[in-house]
Design an enzyme around this catalytic site. Structure first.
Site, PDB file in Angstrom:
ATOM      1  N   CYS A   1      29.049   1.133  49.629  1.00 60.19           N
ATOM      2  CA  CYS A   1      29.396   1.554  50.997  1.00 60.19           C
ATOM      3  C   CYS A   1      28.196   1.360  51.915  1.00 60.19           C
ATOM      4  CB  CYS A   1      29.812   3.025  51.000  1.00 60.19           C
ATOM      5  SG  CYS A   1      30.222   3.673  52.648  1.00 60.19           S
TER       6      CYS A   1
ATOM      7  N   CYS B   1      34.753   7.051  53.530  1.00 58.65           N
ATOM      8  CA  CYS B   1      34.058   7.146  54.822  1.00 58.65           C
ATOM      9  C   CYS B   1      34.964   6.687  55.969  1.00 58.65           C
ATOM     10  CB  CYS B   1      32.771   6.324  54.788  1.00 58.65           C
ATOM     11  SG  CYS B   1      31.480   7.073  53.757  1.00 58.65           S
TER      12      CYS B   1
ATOM     13  N   HIS C   1      25.383   1.117  59.675  1.00 54.78           N
ATOM     14  CA  HIS C   1      24.954   2.360  59.019  1.00 54.78           C
ATOM     15  C   HIS C   1      24.526   3.412  60.060  1.00 54.78           C
ATOM     16  CE1 HIS C   1      23.044   4.715  55.719  1.00 54.78           C
ATOM     17  NE2 HIS C   1      22.208   5.064  56.699  1.00 54.78           N
ATOM     18  N   GLU C   2      23.647   3.032  60.967  1.00 55.45           N
ATOM     19  CA  GLU C   2      23.131   4.018  61.933  1.00 55.45           C
ATOM     20  C   GLU C   2      24.210   4.485  62.905  1.00 55.45           C
ATOM     21  OE1 GLU C   2      20.551   5.515  61.183  1.00 55.45           O
ATOM     22  OE2 GLU C   2      19.645   4.045  59.838  1.00 55.45           O
TER      23      GLU C   2
ATOM     24  N   HIS D   1      25.211  10.262  54.360  1.00 57.30           N
ATOM     25  CA  HIS D   1      25.015   9.241  53.324  1.00 57.30           C
ATOM     26  C   HIS D   1      26.089   9.370  52.260  1.00 57.30           C
ATOM     27  CE1 HIS D   1      20.604   8.822  54.630  1.00 57.30           C
ATOM     28  NE2 HIS D   1      21.327   7.833  55.127  1.00 57.30           N
ATOM     29  N   CYS D   2      26.549   8.232  51.767  1.00 60.93           N
ATOM     30  CA  CYS D   2      27.643   8.142  50.805  1.00 60.93           C
ATOM     31  C   CYS D   2      27.074   7.818  49.425  1.00 60.93           C
ATOM     32  CB  CYS D   2      28.603   7.038  51.258  1.00 60.93           C
ATOM     33  SG  CYS D   2      30.026   6.783  50.179  1.00 60.93           S
TER      34      CYS D   2
ATOM     35  N   HIS E   1      26.278   7.202  61.382  1.00 63.06           N
ATOM     36  CA  HIS E   1      25.735   8.557  61.509  1.00 63.06           C
ATOM     37  C   HIS E   1      26.125   9.188  62.844  1.00 63.06           C
ATOM     38  CE1 HIS E   1      23.585   8.593  57.795  1.00 63.06           C
ATOM     39  NE2 HIS E   1      22.662   7.711  58.146  1.00 63.06           N
TER      40      HIS E   1
ATOM     41  N   CYS F   1      33.336   2.451  52.906  1.00 65.85           N
ATOM     42  CA  CYS F   1      34.264   2.632  51.781  1.00 65.85           C
ATOM     43  C   CYS F   1      35.486   3.377  52.312  1.00 65.85           C
ATOM     44  CB  CYS F   1      33.590   3.404  50.652  1.00 65.85           C
ATOM     45  SG  CYS F   1      33.255   5.154  51.028  1.00 65.85           S
TER      46      CYS F   1
END
Length: 173
Positions: free
Chosen positions: A146, A168, A130-131, A140-141, A134, A165
């Site tokens: 996701c 993304c 996640h990080e 953010h989705c 970015h 997903c």
């Protein structure tokens, strides 16, 4: 693309392995693990009994050897007025941070039949992916499956998948 994992404090080998495995799997990047670093000076806020996340990002940017660098720490982090954060990154930046402190709970509330250790490893992998997402410019989705979905609680981390997903994935391809 090279991503350098920068352990800050006492980060167990299994956490570094989980982070490395997830990054290679999702982003197909090279991953190195830097030498362990001490907590940055000025990071601790005695009033909150927590550490400010930005100082860990700055450390990762300073000592990391990759195009993307992620500090990983067992210390409890906060960002501005938020009570805590699992991690923090700047969009399109080179540095980010993940804290394992609040990812270590005894169960996932019955979401799966995994052991506490497996649940913890899943959470670490998801937050690392996640990080770093970015830093690749992903916001953010809205898709709650996701990995880029905003997840303020471990329950929400547990629900999402470790992967991007399709929408993304297309944004970084």
């Amino acid at each position: 693309m090279l991503v350098d994992i920068v352990p800050v404090g006492n980060v167990p080998a299994n956490v570094k392995r989980a982070a490395s495995t997830a990054l290679r799997s999702v982003y197909d990047c090279d991953v190195t693990i830097n030498d362990a670093q001490s907590v940055p000076n000025g990071a601790y806020d005695a009033d909150r009994n927590q550490y400010t996340a930005e100082t860990f990002i700055q450390l990762a940017e300073r000592v990391g050897r990759g195009e993307k660098n992620i500090a990983v720490t067992p210390h409890d982090l906060f960002y501005r007025r938020r009570n805590y954060v699992f991690g923090l990154a700047y969009l399109d930046g080179s540095g980010s941070v993940v804290s394992t402190y609040r990812l270590q709970t005894s169960s996932d509330g019955g979401f799966s039949n995994q052991s506490a250790e497996d649940i913890f490893q899943d959470r670490v992998r998801k937050e690392i992916v996640h990080e770093i997402g970015h830093t690749y410019g992903l916001e953010h989705c809205d898709n709650n499956r996701c990995v880029m979905n905003f997840s303020p609680t471990v329950r929400e981390v547990d629900i999402k998948e470790e992967n991007l997903c399709g929408s993304c994935q297309r944004l970084i391809s």
